[in-house]
Design a protein around this motif. Sequence first.
Motif, PDB file in Angstrom:
ATOM      1  N   TRP A  92       1.177  -1.048  -0.145  1.00  0.00           N
ATOM      2  CA  TRP A  92       0.688   0.191   0.364  1.00  0.00           C
ATOM      3  C   TRP A  92       0.825   0.945   0.168  1.00  0.00           C
ATOM      4  O   TRP A  92       1.654   1.013   0.564  1.00  0.00           O
ATOM      5  CB  TRP A  92      -0.695   0.041   1.580  1.00  0.00           C
ATOM      6  CG  TRP A  92      -1.891  -1.214   1.197  1.00  0.00           C
ATOM      7  CD1 TRP A  92      -2.254  -2.541   1.751  1.00  0.00           C
ATOM      8  CD2 TRP A  92      -3.102  -0.625   0.384  1.00  0.00           C
ATOM      9  NE1 TRP A  92      -2.898  -2.909   1.657  1.00  0.00           N
ATOM     10  CE2 TRP A  92      -3.883  -1.863   0.891  1.00  0.00           C
ATOM     11  CE3 TRP A  92      -3.849   0.269  -0.007  1.00  0.00           C
ATOM     12  CZ2 TRP A  92      -5.164  -2.347   0.809  1.00  0.00           C
ATOM     13  CZ3 TRP A  92      -5.358   0.094  -0.794  1.00  0.00           C
ATOM     14  CH2 TRP A  92      -5.544  -1.642  -0.340  1.00  0.00           C
TER      15      TRP A  92
ATOM     16  N   PHE B  96     -12.821  -3.782   3.237  1.00  0.00           N
ATOM     17  CA  PHE B  96     -12.098  -1.673   2.510  1.00  0.00           C
ATOM     18  C   PHE B  96     -10.734  -1.146   3.100  1.00  0.00           C
ATOM     19  O   PHE B  96     -10.295  -1.867   4.674  1.00  0.00           O
ATOM     20  CB  PHE B  96     -13.481  -1.216   2.322  1.00  0.00           C
ATOM     21  CG  PHE B  96     -13.624  -0.057   3.333  1.00  0.00           C
ATOM     22  CD1 PHE B  96     -13.125   0.700   3.972  1.00  0.00           C
ATOM     23  CD2 PHE B  96     -14.758  -0.809   4.297  1.00  0.00           C
ATOM     24  CE1 PHE B  96     -13.733   1.455   5.083  1.00  0.00           C
ATOM     25  CE2 PHE B  96     -15.899  -0.386   5.361  1.00  0.00           C
ATOM     26  CZ  PHE B  96     -14.701   0.760   6.293  1.00  0.00           C
TER      27      PHE B  96
ATOM     28  N   TYR C 231     -10.157  -1.545  -3.225  1.00  0.00           N
ATOM     29  CA  TYR C 231     -10.098  -0.526  -2.660  1.00  0.00           C
ATOM     30  C   TYR C 231     -11.059   0.144  -4.144  1.00  0.00           C
ATOM     31  O   TYR C 231     -10.586   0.759  -5.116  1.00  0.00           O
ATOM     32  CB  TYR C 231      -8.669   0.027  -3.463  1.00  0.00           C
ATOM     33  CG  TYR C 231      -8.673   1.601  -2.837  1.00  0.00           C
ATOM     34  CD1 TYR C 231      -8.285   2.223  -1.832  1.00  0.00           C
ATOM     35  CD2 TYR C 231      -8.368   2.434  -3.897  1.00  0.00           C
ATOM     36  CE1 TYR C 231      -8.443   3.574  -1.119  1.00  0.00           C
ATOM     37  CE2 TYR C 231      -8.172   4.146  -3.036  1.00  0.00           C
ATOM     38  CZ  TYR C 231      -8.404   4.246  -2.383  1.00  0.00           C
ATOM     39  OH  TYR C 231      -7.720   5.829  -2.019  1.00  0.00           O
TER      40      TYR C 231
ATOM     41  N   ARG D  63      -2.959   3.071  -4.313  1.00  0.00           N
ATOM     42  CA  ARG D  63      -2.942   1.983  -4.116  1.00  0.00           C
ATOM     43  C   ARG D  63      -2.948   1.727  -5.269  1.00  0.00           C
ATOM     44  O   ARG D  63      -3.277   2.028  -6.566  1.00  0.00           O
ATOM     45  CB  ARG D  63      -4.415   1.174  -3.184  1.00  0.00           C
ATOM     46  CG  ARG D  63      -3.514  -0.333  -3.559  1.00  0.00           C
ATOM     47  CD  ARG D  63      -2.623  -0.859  -3.488  1.00  0.00           C
ATOM     48  NE  ARG D  63      -1.906  -2.416  -3.477  1.00  0.00           N
ATOM     49  CZ  ARG D  63      -2.394  -2.906  -2.337  1.00  0.00           C
ATOM     50  NH1 ARG D  63      -3.021  -3.143  -1.443  1.00  0.00           N
ATOM     51  NH2 ARG D  63      -1.890  -4.834  -2.470  1.00  0.00           N
TER      52      ARG D  63
END
Length: 263
Positions: free
Chosen positions: A76, A114, A140, A241
């Motif tokens: 991430w 999420f 995402y 991301r």
Amino acid sequence: MNQNATEPAVATETLAEVPEHVLRGLPEEVRLFPSAVDKTRIGVWATKPILKGKKFGPFVGDKKKRSQVKNNVYMWEVYYPNLGWMCIDATDPEKGNWLRYVNWACSGEEQNLFPLEINRAIYYKTLKPIAPGEELLVWYNGEDNPEIAAAIEEERASARSKRSSPKSRKGKKKSQENKNKGNKIQDIQLKTSEPDFTSANMRDSAEATASAWHPDALHQRPRTSPGSVGRPKPRLQPSSRDHSSKSRHSACSLTAPEVTWNQ
């Protein structure tokens, strides 16, 4: 991530390769089994009911620049005021935790988790109840989903409330008092460690009077006071991301593997 015939075959993950610290860190509601969305990977499966709004994390990994990351599947991106955009990379299982094994959903409709950024750390939050035998899947889609947008705003409001709570203000006040106390102690130490310049000046006058006997001049080193450098208050920024790996899940099956859930 785009794949073609020239790319080397991806090694299949096995449960035997999962580091011991990952297994010890698993919550009681989940276990690791082969994934249904990617046959080459291990997945995270619910063994007990998980309520909507359950939060897991933070996601753990090495902090790297984007150019240093070789695999965008296990990372991430988070913004740090003093470093800029940095990647939390869990490609190496030894550097990550169990959240590394949570796979991408095939689409936003199939996701049940999420990602959420809190104080520059990534957490996963359940978007809906998860029943035993379901694989935990994250996706995402930012704040495009109204339900996710509401959950994110709820977390932000909670963070603001905690920062302005009496307990938080008391902690900040105590921290400032300790800092001021430390500065006073440092000032005292500096003063006690400084030479007595009054006595030195008197010696200079006496030696100047007797210059015929002591021709060498004495030079006094000027005093300097230590400076202080303040740090700007950190700014919270949204995370991002790289989802180029979506194509590798274009034709996946969510058929659960045949496993026996331990009650």
